[in-house]
Design an enzyme around this catalytic site. Structure first.
Site, PDB file in Angstrom:
ATOM      1  CG  MET A  95      -3.303   8.147   3.129  1.00  0.00           C
ATOM      2  SD  MET A  95      -1.668   8.881   2.850  1.00  0.00           S
ATOM      3  CE  MET A  95      -0.639   7.460   3.224  1.00  0.00           C
ATOM      4  NE  ARG A  96      -8.586   4.779  -1.090  1.00  0.00           N
ATOM      5  CZ  ARG A  96      -8.465   3.481  -0.949  1.00  0.00           C
ATOM      6  NH1 ARG A  96      -8.218   2.712  -1.980  1.00  0.00           N
ATOM      7  NH2 ARG A  96      -8.616   2.929   0.215  1.00  0.00           N
ATOM      8  CG  LEU A  97      -1.139   5.277  -6.927  1.00  0.00           C
ATOM      9  CD1 LEU A  97      -0.677   4.138  -7.823  1.00  0.00           C
ATOM     10  CD2 LEU A  97      -0.494   6.579  -7.346  1.00  0.00           C
ATOM     11  CG  ASN A 112      -0.194  14.920  -3.547  1.00  0.00           C
ATOM     12  OD1 ASN A 112      -0.955  14.942  -2.580  1.00  0.00           O
ATOM     13  ND2 ASN A 112       0.903  14.179  -3.566  1.00  0.00           N
ATOM     14  CG  HIS A 114       5.423  13.923  -1.190  1.00  0.00           C
ATOM     15  ND1 HIS A 114       4.794  12.750  -0.820  1.00  0.00           N
ATOM     16  CD2 HIS A 114       6.746  13.715  -0.996  1.00  0.00           C
ATOM     17  CE1 HIS A 114       5.698  11.873  -0.436  1.00  0.00           C
ATOM     18  NE2 HIS A 114       6.890  12.437  -0.536  1.00  0.00           N
TER      19      HIS A 114
HETATM   20  C1  GRF Z   1       0.856  15.743   4.765  1.00  0.00           C
HETATM   21  O1  GRF Z   1       2.154  15.595   5.272  1.00  0.00           O
HETATM   22  C2  GRF Z   1       0.867  15.755   3.261  1.00  0.00           C
HETATM   23  O2  GRF Z   1       1.998  16.341   2.727  1.00  0.00           O
HETATM   24  C3  GRF Z   1       0.842  14.282   2.934  1.00  0.00           C
HETATM   25  O3  GRF Z   1      -0.025  13.729   3.888  1.00  0.00           O
HETATM   26  C4  GRF Z   1       0.004  14.514   5.074  1.00  0.00           C
HETATM   27  C5  GRF Z   1      -1.404  14.879   5.424  1.00  0.00           C
HETATM   28  O4  GRF Z   1      -1.490  15.568   6.637  1.00  0.00           O
HETATM   29  N1  GRF Z   1       0.449  14.063   1.564  1.00  0.00           N
HETATM   30  P1  GRF Z   1      -2.840  16.242   7.077  1.00  0.00           P
HETATM   31  O5  GRF Z   1      -3.904  15.146   7.074  1.00  0.00           O
HETATM   32  O6  GRF Z   1      -3.164  17.325   6.114  1.00  0.00           O
HETATM   33  O7  GRF Z   1      -2.612  16.763   8.466  1.00  0.00           O
END
Ligand code: GRF
Length: 193
Positions: A95-97, A112, A114
């Site tokens: 959760m970081r750039l 990544n 998404h």
């Molecule tokens: C996933 O939905 C991924 O696409 C997003 O963050 C979520 C991470 O889920 N970037 P997890 O921690 O892998 O269960």
């Protein structure tokens, strides 16, 4: 045929770690020709840390606020990536750039996943925002990472339909299942060559 050299990867995650687990298991089962050398996590309390323990993956937990700058934080990570000779950075709910220090050290070597069909719904809460917008389908994107928020070149996408009687919970469940399949497929290809 000679044994192929396994690629060394580091997975970056901040949360639950379901994608971490899917990828790490696929590496351990030989589906992806890679070794997960390291889990890099920015949150000591994240569930992914215990998942890594169960899978015998080395964990590096670094808390950004303990560093004087983003540069210093990323330099500390980079030193470990170099120590483990990591060749590919795999973001899975990190959760970081990613900043310039890591982007410059790993050009075109950071991927990544998404939960939307980028460029639709970048950023946080993408599944919920797609669901609430009334679209009939959403999906998953795997892409290279650049300095923007979910903006790098797209590697693969998979569509996920939103049914008439879909709930947010059922959609989330479907999305995560597709994420795990797609990430393993893409990483399998990237690690082959
Ligand atoms: C996933 O939905 C991924 O696409 C997003 O963050 C979520 C991470 O889920 N970037 P997890 O921690 O892998 O269960």
């Amino acid at each position: 045929m000679a044994n192929k050299v396994m690629k060394k990867i580091a997975i970056f995650a901040s949360g639950t770690g379901s994608n971490f687990e899917a990828v790490a298991r696929a590496c351990q089962e030989g589906i992806i020709n890679a070794k997960v050398s390291l889990l890099v996590c920015d949150k000591p309390e994240a569930l992914v840390v215990s998942k890594a323990g169960r899978l015998n993956v080395e964990v590096l937990v670094l808390t950004p606020k303990e560093y004087e700058s983003k540069k210093a934080y990323e330099e500390a990570i980079l030193a470990q990536l170099q120590k483990y000779k990591v060749e590919l950075m795999v973001l899975a709910g990190y959760m970081r750039l990613v900043g310039q220090t890591l982007l410059k050290a790993y050009p075109d070597k950071i991927v990544n996943i998404h939960p939307s069909l980028l460029p639709e719904f970048p950023g946080v809460n993408s599944i919920k925002r797609a669901f609430e917008s009334g679209v009939k389908e959403t999906g998953i994107t795997v892409h290279y990472v650049d300095s923007g928020i979910d903006t790098g070149p797209i590697i693969a996408q998979r569509v996920v339909g939103i049914d008439e009687n879909e709930t947010l919970e059922s959609l989330e469940e479907k999305m995560h299942k597709v994420e795990h399949e797609l990430y393993v497929e893409v990483l399998k290809k990237l690690c082959e060559g």
